[in-house]
Design a protein around this motif. Sequence first.
Motif, PDB file in Angstrom:
ATOM      1  N   GLU A 101       1.253  -0.985   0.099  1.00 32.08           N
ATOM      2  CA  GLU A 101       0.181  -0.323   0.335  1.00 32.08           C
ATOM      3  C   GLU A 101       0.669   1.231  -0.061  1.00 32.08           C
ATOM      4  O   GLU A 101       0.908   2.123  -0.870  1.00 32.08           O
ATOM      5  CB  GLU A 101      -1.024   0.065   1.156  1.00 32.08           C
ATOM      6  CG  GLU A 101      -2.136  -0.516   1.255  1.00 32.08           C
ATOM      7  CD  GLU A 101      -3.250  -0.731   2.462  1.00 32.08           C
ATOM      8  OE1 GLU A 101      -2.972  -0.398   3.625  1.00 32.08           O
ATOM      9  OE2 GLU A 101      -4.279  -1.767   2.165  1.00 32.08           O
ATOM     10  N   ALA A 104       3.126   1.968  -3.212  1.00 35.30           N
ATOM     11  CA  ALA A 104       1.722   1.809  -4.262  1.00 35.30           C
ATOM     12  C   ALA A 104       1.428   3.405  -4.395  1.00 35.30           C
ATOM     13  O   ALA A 104       0.964   4.828  -5.475  1.00 35.30           O
ATOM     14  CB  ALA A 104       0.538   1.200  -4.295  1.00 35.30           C
ATOM     15  N   GLU A 105       0.660   3.971  -2.957  1.00 31.82           N
ATOM     16  CA  GLU A 105       1.440   5.286  -2.901  1.00 31.82           C
ATOM     17  C   GLU A 105       2.201   6.258  -3.034  1.00 31.82           C
ATOM     18  O   GLU A 105       2.379   7.481  -3.883  1.00 31.82           O
ATOM     19  CB  GLU A 105       0.988   5.962  -0.804  1.00 31.82           C
ATOM     20  CG  GLU A 105       0.804   7.319  -0.656  1.00 31.82           C
ATOM     21  CD  GLU A 105      -0.064   7.393   0.627  1.00 31.82           C
ATOM     22  OE1 GLU A 105       0.166   8.375   1.683  1.00 31.82           O
ATOM     23  OE2 GLU A 105      -0.590   5.969   1.589  1.00 31.82           O
ATOM     24  N   LYS A 107       4.179   5.448  -5.816  1.00 29.35           N
ATOM     25  CA  LYS A 107       4.425   5.990  -7.223  1.00 29.35           C
ATOM     26  C   LYS A 107       3.311   6.834  -7.614  1.00 29.35           C
ATOM     27  O   LYS A 107       3.802   7.379  -8.319  1.00 29.35           O
ATOM     28  CB  LYS A 107       4.058   4.487  -7.579  1.00 29.35           C
ATOM     29  CG  LYS A 107       5.761   3.272  -7.513  1.00 29.35           C
ATOM     30  CD  LYS A 107       4.619   2.034  -8.299  1.00 29.35           C
ATOM     31  CE  LYS A 107       5.831   0.906  -8.010  1.00 29.35           C
ATOM     32  NZ  LYS A 107       7.724   1.183  -8.301  1.00 29.35           N
ATOM     33  N   GLN A 108       1.985   6.587  -6.687  1.00 28.27           N
ATOM     34  CA  GLN A 108       1.447   7.531  -7.128  1.00 28.27           C
ATOM     35  C   GLN A 108       1.358   8.460  -6.740  1.00 28.27           C
ATOM     36  O   GLN A 108       1.342   9.604  -8.057  1.00 28.27           O
ATOM     37  CB  GLN A 108       0.052   7.497  -5.998  1.00 28.27           C
ATOM     38  CG  GLN A 108      -1.641   8.092  -7.084  1.00 28.27           C
ATOM     39  CD  GLN A 108      -1.691   9.455  -5.917  1.00 28.27           C
ATOM     40  OE1 GLN A 108      -1.137   9.915  -5.283  1.00 28.27           O
ATOM     41  NE2 GLN A 108      -1.798  11.144  -7.173  1.00 28.27           N
ATOM     42  N   GLN A 109       1.651   9.502  -5.985  1.00 25.13           N
ATOM     43  CA  GLN A 109       3.319  10.533  -5.926  1.00 25.13           C
ATOM     44  C   GLN A 109       3.577  10.794  -6.147  1.00 25.13           C
ATOM     45  O   GLN A 109       3.722  12.188  -7.505  1.00 25.13           O
ATOM     46  CB  GLN A 109       2.975  10.916  -4.535  1.00 25.13           C
ATOM     47  CG  GLN A 109       2.071  11.073  -3.255  1.00 25.13           C
ATOM     48  CD  GLN A 109       2.784  10.953  -1.832  1.00 25.13           C
ATOM     49  OE1 GLN A 109       3.595  11.530  -1.428  1.00 25.13           O
ATOM     50  NE2 GLN A 109       1.665  11.184  -0.961  1.00 25.13           N
ATOM     51  N   GLN A 110       4.868  10.100  -6.951  1.00 19.08           N
ATOM     52  CA  GLN A 110       5.754  10.819  -8.032  1.00 19.08           C
ATOM     53  C   GLN A 110       5.464  11.056  -9.730  1.00 19.08           C
ATOM     54  O   GLN A 110       5.620  11.549 -10.059  1.00 19.08           O
ATOM     55  CB  GLN A 110       6.465   8.902  -8.241  1.00 19.08           C
ATOM     56  CG  GLN A 110       7.745   9.250  -9.187  1.00 19.08           C
ATOM     57  CD  GLN A 110       8.643   7.553  -9.874  1.00 19.08           C
ATOM     58  OE1 GLN A 110       8.194   7.081  -8.493  1.00 19.08           O
ATOM     59  NE2 GLN A 110       9.615   7.842 -10.084  1.00 19.08           N
ATOM     60  N   GLY A 111       4.027  10.029  -9.287  1.00 16.17           N
ATOM     61  CA  GLY A 111       4.019  10.092 -11.055  1.00 16.17           C
ATOM     62  C   GLY A 111       3.002  11.591 -11.113  1.00 16.17           C
ATOM     63  O   GLY A 111       2.890  12.398 -12.228  1.00 16.17           O
ATOM     64  N   SER A 112       2.166  11.490 -10.356  1.00 15.53           N
ATOM     65  CA  SER A 112       1.536  13.013  -9.742  1.00 15.53           C
ATOM     66  C   SER A 112       2.583  14.089  -9.755  1.00 15.53           C
ATOM     67  O   SER A 112       2.436  15.315 -10.529  1.00 15.53           O
ATOM     68  CB  SER A 112       0.926  13.204  -8.587  1.00 15.53           C
ATOM     69  OG  SER A 112       0.225  14.813  -8.354  1.00 15.53           O
ATOM     70  N   GLU A 115       4.473  14.606 -13.645  1.00 15.63           N
ATOM     71  CA  GLU A 115       3.322  14.976 -14.788  1.00 15.63           C
ATOM     72  C   GLU A 115       2.767  16.409 -14.710  1.00 15.63           C
ATOM     73  O   GLU A 115       2.982  17.262 -15.258  1.00 15.63           O
ATOM     74  CB  GLU A 115       1.622  14.674 -13.591  1.00 15.63           C
ATOM     75  CG  GLU A 115       0.555  14.724 -14.720  1.00 15.63           C
ATOM     76  CD  GLU A 115      -0.870  14.102 -14.512  1.00 15.63           C
ATOM     77  OE1 GLU A 115      -1.480  14.693 -13.854  1.00 15.63           O
ATOM     78  OE2 GLU A 115      -1.248  12.768 -14.281  1.00 15.63           O
ATOM     79  N   TYR A 184       7.465  11.117   1.973  1.00 19.04           N
ATOM     80  CA  TYR A 184       6.648  11.763   1.878  1.00 19.04           C
ATOM     81  C   TYR A 184       7.858  13.179   2.234  1.00 19.04           C
ATOM     82  O   TYR A 184       7.484  14.598   1.320  1.00 19.04           O
ATOM     83  CB  TYR A 184       5.418  11.894   2.411  1.00 19.04           C
ATOM     84  CG  TYR A 184       4.838  10.480   2.572  1.00 19.04           C
ATOM     85  CD1 TYR A 184       4.774   9.779   1.176  1.00 19.04           C
ATOM     86  CD2 TYR A 184       4.181  10.309   3.049  1.00 19.04           C
ATOM     87  CE1 TYR A 184       4.334   9.387   0.789  1.00 19.04           C
ATOM     88  CE2 TYR A 184       3.928   9.023   3.486  1.00 19.04           C
ATOM     89  CZ  TYR A 184       3.420   8.168   2.049  1.00 19.04           C
ATOM     90  OH  TYR A 184       2.693   7.094   1.960  1.00 19.04           O
TER      91      TYR A 184
END
Length: 191
Positions: A101, A104-105, A107-112, A115, A184
Amino acid sequence: MWKYGSKTIRENKSWVDDNGITHPRNWPIWSADEKAAAGLVEVTPETPPDSRLYTWGYQADGVTISATAKSMTDINVVDDNGDPVLDDNGDQMVQLGVRSELTAEVKQQQGSMLEQTDWAVVRHSEKGTEIPANIVTYRDAIRAKATEMEAAIDGAANTDAVAALFLTNTLEDDGSTTKSGVLYDWPELEK
């Protein structure tokens, strides 16, 4: 929070004591002595643990918490007979563990975060315009930090070790702030 015996008494609500006396809803304006004489006791509920790491709930007293550390690793979901529970595609259902979990968080923050500067990469791809050096540095720093965070998550031995990974800022006596933890603590884009 207030208690009368085992009953929770809500502020600005009337309540009935063991003698059948209904007390007015403005009872919070009573003095400390008046509250004590009526049998009211102020209690402070325990602070809930981090829900990312624990499943928890208040016990019947409304004050004490019962908590269980979540699994660090992924768990295959099984039914009451121990048989695998399958999804609509016939694949084994898996309950993600804390490590999965949090990864995944990250990776999501990295992508955001990446972006936000994708426009420079697209412009470079379409027009050949150079990507500003500060953006290249920032994007590389984001990737490096994500790799560092994922390695720290993978290397954490237990729930306490994972809890120590979260970024905390401590105000020191001299007014300075000390950071601890790696999760973070993302780099910022230099102007």
